[in-house]
Design a protein around this motif. Structure first.
Motif, short mmCIF file in Angstrom:
data_model
loop_
_atom_site.label_atom_id
_atom_site.label_comp_id
_atom_site.label_asym_id
_atom_site.label_seq_id
_atom_site.Cartn_x
_atom_site.Cartn_y
_atom_site.Cartn_z
N GLY A 132 0.82 -1.20 0.00
CA GLY A 132 0.00 0.00 0.00
C GLY A 132 0.86 1.25 0.00
O GLY A 132 2.05 1.20 0.33
N PRO A 133 0.24 2.38 -0.35
CA PRO A 133 1.02 3.62 -0.47
C PRO A 133 1.60 4.09 0.86
O PRO A 133 1.13 3.71 1.93
CB PRO A 133 0.00 4.64 -1.01
N SER A 179 -0.23 5.01 4.47
CA SER A 179 -1.53 4.34 4.56
C SER A 179 -1.75 3.63 5.90
O SER A 179 -2.83 3.14 6.16
CB SER A 179 -1.70 3.36 3.40
N HIS A 232 7.59 -3.49 -0.54
CA HIS A 232 7.34 -2.93 -1.87
C HIS A 232 7.83 -3.87 -2.96
O HIS A 232 7.78 -3.54 -4.14
CB HIS A 232 8.03 -1.57 -2.00
N ASP A 270 -4.88 1.12 2.33
CA ASP A 270 -5.02 2.45 1.73
C ASP A 270 -5.79 3.31 2.72
O ASP A 270 -6.84 2.88 3.23
CB ASP A 270 -5.78 2.32 0.40
N ARG A 329 -8.76 1.30 -6.83
CA ARG A 329 -7.57 1.88 -6.18
C ARG A 329 -6.45 0.86 -5.99
O ARG A 329 -5.28 1.22 -5.95
CB ARG A 329 -7.94 2.56 -4.86
N THR A 330 -6.79 -0.43 -5.90
CA THR A 330 -5.74 -1.46 -5.87
C THR A 330 -5.02 -1.48 -7.22
O THR A 330 -3.78 -1.48 -7.29
CB THR A 330 -6.33 -2.85 -5.58
N PHE A 379 -2.78 1.58 -7.62
CA PHE A 379 -1.55 1.46 -6.82
C PHE A 379 -0.56 0.52 -7.50
O PHE A 379 0.63 0.84 -7.63
CB PHE A 379 -1.87 0.97 -5.41
N ARG A 428 1.22 1.90 -10.43
CA ARG A 428 2.25 2.87 -10.09
C ARG A 428 3.55 2.19 -9.66
O ARG A 428 4.63 2.71 -9.93
CB ARG A 428 1.77 3.77 -8.93
#
Ligand code: ADP
Ligand code: MG
Length: 248
Positions: free
Chosen positions: A37-38, A41, A202, A218, A239-240, A243, A246
């Motif tokens: 997750g970002p 979060s 990550h 998130d 939104r998954t 993410f 990105r």
């Protein structure tokens, strides 16, 4: 006991900032959870709450069936200690004691508890240094190790307490790319040995390979959770997907 970690409606605020909003999940013994997750979060706060490095604001945390916090109120210090003694945590920045040798880093906590003889502790530290491929570094100081070696020492140190649960907070984020593999291999081996682990990472290909389930966090909640094939292959939430596009 079916679940080794049970979290219900966990809330954590820093002042007016609600960092974790009603987070609920269970982890089965031997399960490996990757948490993605970002930034910001709430991933670190969630792990830190499990091992009582943060005091939660509300909700319930049970570890191995023992209530650590129930509706936001905590068990007494001795009970909390008994629970967290069964858990280990590995941090992004290693957190080794710079003035102690590798071997002394491993042996400090078990020696402080004084429940085992020095010989038993020495036997285990040698065995664990072997396990992480650092038998020849027992007398070295952290400053003379590479980042990957430091992190493998940190993992061996966490294992010295013979934990039932290991938490990893971005264990390879501070490493040069060529050193991440040696650390991920050690974690993979622990997964094969059925260690229960929650790993904030990550490294998406690693998460896909090693995790039984992936939690996508998130904005203070677990937005989506599922097996890696789902989260990385056919995520349900927009939104998954955003993410993952990105970071990959
Ligand atoms: P992540 O690990 O996903 O990047 P964190 O759990 O570190 O997220 O942080 C989540 C949010 O909580 C962020 O907005 C961060 O600034 C805030 N936060 C974390 N720790 C503290 C603290 N000790 N005091 C105030 N705010 C904090
Ligand atoms: Mg973090």
């Amino acid at each position: 006991m079916t679940h080794i970690i049970e979290v219900t409606q966990l809330k954590k605020s820093f002042g007016a900032l609600d960092v974790l909003k009603q987070v609920s999940f269970n982890v089965a013994p031997g399960e490996v959870i990757a948490v993605i997750g970002p930034s910001g979060s709430g991933k670190s706060t969630m792990l830190r709450s499990l091992i009582h490095l943060e005091e939660i604001t509300g909700g319930t945390v049970r570890i191995q069936g023992q209530k650590m916090a129930d509706n936001g109120s905590y068990a007494n210090a001795a009970e909390i200690r008994k629970i967290t003694d069964r858990m280990g945590m590995v941090f992004q920045h290693f957190n080794l004691f710079p003035h102690l040798t590798v071997q002394a880093n491993l042996e400090l906590a078990p020696k402080t508890l004084k429940k085992e003889s020095a010989a038993v502790i020495r036997h285990r530290s040698q065995e664990l240094l072997g396990k992480v491929g650092l038998s020849d570094k027992a007398d070295a100081y952290p400053a003379n190790l590479s980042g990957g070696q430091k992190q493998r020492v940190a993992i061996a140190r966490a294992l010295m307490m013979q934990p039932d649960i290991l938490l990893f907070d971005e264990p390879t984020s501070a490493l040069d790319p060529e050193l991440t593999g040696e650390v991920l291999r050690v974690i993979k081996q622990l997964a094969q040995e059925n260690m229960t682990m929650m790993i904030v990472t990550h490294e998406m290909s690693f998460a896909r390979e090693v995790a039984d389930r992936v939690f996508f966090m998130d904005n203070g909640e677990i937005a989506e959770a599922g097996p890696p094939e789902q989260i990385f292959g056919t995520p349900i939430l927009e939104r998954t997907r955003t993410f993952l596009q990105r970071v990959e």
